[in-house]
Design a protein around this motif. Sequence first.
Motif, PDB file in Angstrom:
ATOM      1  N   ASP A 171      44.627  41.017  40.936  1.00 56.85           N
ATOM      2  CA  ASP A 171      44.163  40.182  41.839  1.00 56.85           C
ATOM      3  C   ASP A 171      43.137  39.121  41.660  1.00 56.85           C
ATOM      4  OD1 ASP A 171      46.830  40.670  42.749  1.00 56.85           O
ATOM      5  OD2 ASP A 171      46.003  41.790  44.632  1.00 56.85           O
ATOM      6  N   ARG A 172      42.067  40.262  41.317  1.00 54.82           N
ATOM      7  CA  ARG A 172      40.766  39.720  41.300  1.00 54.82           C
ATOM      8  C   ARG A 172      40.539  38.720  40.203  1.00 54.82           C
ATOM      9  NH1 ARG A 172      35.111  43.010  39.681  1.00 54.82           N
ATOM     10  NH2 ARG A 172      33.635  41.515  40.410  1.00 54.82           N
ATOM     11  N   GLY A 173      41.385  38.955  38.987  1.00 51.91           N
ATOM     12  CA  GLY A 173      41.280  38.074  37.640  1.00 51.91           C
ATOM     13  C   GLY A 173      42.120  36.627  38.396  1.00 51.91           C
ATOM     14  N   TYR A 174      43.146  36.807  38.940  1.00 55.04           N
ATOM     15  CA  TYR A 174      43.931  35.487  39.429  1.00 55.04           C
ATOM     16  C   TYR A 174      42.964  34.576  40.235  1.00 55.04           C
ATOM     17  CZ  TYR A 174      48.613  37.154  37.831  1.00 55.04           C
ATOM     18  OH  TYR A 174      49.632  37.477  37.087  1.00 55.04           O
ATOM     19  N   ARG A 175      42.266  35.697  41.066  1.00 54.64           N
ATOM     20  CA  ARG A 175      41.360  34.921  42.196  1.00 54.64           C
ATOM     21  C   ARG A 175      40.143  34.124  41.233  1.00 54.64           C
ATOM     22  NH1 ARG A 175      41.132  31.840  45.854  1.00 54.64           N
ATOM     23  NH2 ARG A 175      42.607  33.174  46.641  1.00 54.64           N
ATOM     24  N   LEU A 176      39.394  34.506  40.424  1.00 57.18           N
ATOM     25  CA  LEU A 176      38.740  33.981  39.604  1.00 57.18           C
ATOM     26  C   LEU A 176      39.316  32.887  38.963  1.00 57.18           C
ATOM     27  CD1 LEU A 176      35.843  33.614  38.455  1.00 57.18           C
ATOM     28  CD2 LEU A 176      36.394  35.224  36.714  1.00 57.18           C
ATOM     29  N   PHE A 177      40.475  32.931  38.393  1.00 52.83           N
ATOM     30  CA  PHE A 177      41.218  31.886  37.823  1.00 52.83           C
ATOM     31  C   PHE A 177      41.564  30.539  38.644  1.00 52.83           C
ATOM     32  CE2 PHE A 177      45.434  29.930  36.748  1.00 52.83           C
ATOM     33  CZ  PHE A 177      45.170  29.348  35.571  1.00 52.83           C
ATOM     34  N   VAL A 178      41.853  30.877  40.038  1.00 50.32           N
ATOM     35  CA  VAL A 178      42.269  29.722  40.751  1.00 50.32           C
ATOM     36  C   VAL A 178      40.799  29.230  41.118  1.00 50.32           C
ATOM     37  CG1 VAL A 178      43.004  29.363  43.306  1.00 50.32           C
ATOM     38  CG2 VAL A 178      44.294  30.827  41.685  1.00 50.32           C
TER      39      VAL A 178
ATOM     40  N   TYR B 122      39.100  42.459  36.021  1.00 50.53           N
ATOM     41  CA  TYR B 122      39.756  41.112  36.203  1.00 50.53           C
ATOM     42  C   TYR B 122      41.294  41.111  35.362  1.00 50.53           C
ATOM     43  CZ  TYR B 122      35.724  39.060  37.681  1.00 50.53           C
ATOM     44  OH  TYR B 122      34.283  39.026  38.372  1.00 50.53           O
ATOM     45  N   ILE B 123      41.495  42.236  34.362  1.00 55.41           N
ATOM     46  CA  ILE B 123      42.454  42.491  33.696  1.00 55.41           C
ATOM     47  C   ILE B 123      42.763  43.855  33.761  1.00 55.41           C
ATOM     48  CG2 ILE B 123      42.525  40.417  32.395  1.00 55.41           C
ATOM     49  CD1 ILE B 123      41.587  42.113  29.949  1.00 55.41           C
TER      50      ILE B 123
ATOM     51  N   LEU C  67      36.241  42.332  30.431  1.00 52.03           N
ATOM     52  CA  LEU C  67      36.990  41.765  31.552  1.00 52.03           C
ATOM     53  C   LEU C  67      37.776  42.831  32.230  1.00 52.03           C
ATOM     54  CD1 LEU C  67      38.644  38.523  30.082  1.00 52.03           C
ATOM     55  CD2 LEU C  67      36.884  38.645  31.768  1.00 52.03           C
ATOM     56  N   GLU C  68      38.436  44.058  31.442  1.00 53.31           N
ATOM     57  CA  GLU C  68      39.002  45.113  32.153  1.00 53.31           C
ATOM     58  C   GLU C  68      38.098  45.931  32.905  1.00 53.31           C
ATOM     59  OE1 GLU C  68      42.354  48.392  30.876  1.00 53.31           O
ATOM     60  OE2 GLU C  68      41.251  47.349  29.174  1.00 53.31           O
ATOM     61  N   GLU C  69      36.802  46.214  32.074  1.00 52.36           N
ATOM     62  CA  GLU C  69      35.799  47.028  32.914  1.00 52.36           C
ATOM     63  C   GLU C  69      35.276  46.326  34.073  1.00 52.36           C
ATOM     64  OE1 GLU C  69      31.342  48.772  31.816  1.00 52.36           O
ATOM     65  OE2 GLU C  69      32.789  47.761  30.489  1.00 52.36           O
ATOM     66  N   GLU C  70      35.139  44.917  34.192  1.00 49.55           N
ATOM     67  CA  GLU C  70      34.818  44.301  35.565  1.00 49.55           C
ATOM     68  C   GLU C  70      36.151  43.972  36.483  1.00 49.55           C
ATOM     69  OE1 GLU C  70      33.186  40.872  33.779  1.00 49.55           O
ATOM     70  OE2 GLU C  70      31.477  41.912  33.086  1.00 49.55           O
TER      71      GLU C  70
END
Length: 341
Positions: A70-77, A56-57, A51-54
Amino acid sequence: MVGADDRRLDVLRAIVEDYVLTQEPVGSKALVERHRLGVSPATVRNDMAALEEEGYIRQPHTSAGRVPTDRGYRLFVDRLSRVKPLSVAERRAMERLLVGAVDLDDVVHRTVRLLAQLTRQVAVVQYPSLARSSVRHLELVPISTTRLTLVMITDTGRVEQRMVELPEPVPAEDVLHLRGVINASLGGVALSQTPPIVADLVETAAAEHRTAMRALASVLLETLVERTEERLALAGTANLTRGNVLDFPGSLRPILEALEEEVVLLKLIGEVEPSTTRVRIGDENEIEDLRAASVVSTGYGPGRTVVGSLGVVGPTRMDYPGNIAAVRAVARYLGDVLAQN
């Protein structure tokens, strides 16, 4: 997240939920202890590394856990399977607060305070837009024989008041006649459709009323059409200081200054349909000073008619399921209130 499986999405979801709750970076050990992920700690560490490499975190500093980007939050939403329902107490508070409102100003100010209380974010409510309203009634109140107060009431309860200077004295009975003619022509008409009707009022007025009608028409056009500014209500700016230093790494000052600009606020909550909720996260915000924040907004109005927007502004580390639910519920209830008036 191309090629990622449901397990990694579960890990990301757990990281977001824990970070929102604890305000602390999340480690693999805490994830295993707090969530039933059904895998070993080593597998969780591998998933977090992926996830960090991609993107998202991320790790805010050495030897710390991870926080969502921000990208991780977007996927979560985007992958939210459910929106957190309002509690019974929250629904009662909403109904109790809005039921006693006496006019539109009261309704809007109660609504923005309620939204700030429910979400613990900055709340913004746009007054019903004149551009999306219809004329309910026009009143002409004589101040003297050469001066009138024109009061326009829209179907959303918005009231606009203007002074009209008449070029010559007009008897009270003529004022009543003019009021009747204007209401018969404009009642129920959308403000955007009024200019040709107002022009016809002058052309078709009796000779003895034409001078007065021309003066009224000038003010009517200004009130109905040319008035472009929109009114907004804001509450809960103190909520921005409730988080930790990771929420807003820089100064809060640019954010607070941006929130003082009505043009900025209108862009933030935008034009959104009542059935649609828009979530802008971090860099998705076009206003540079608000790229450390997230915005959740929707439209509201009676039935399917959109007359305004409302929303909340807060850190990217916010309770998205809860805030989305609150924004939707308050918008729906506000629309119902307007429909009853």
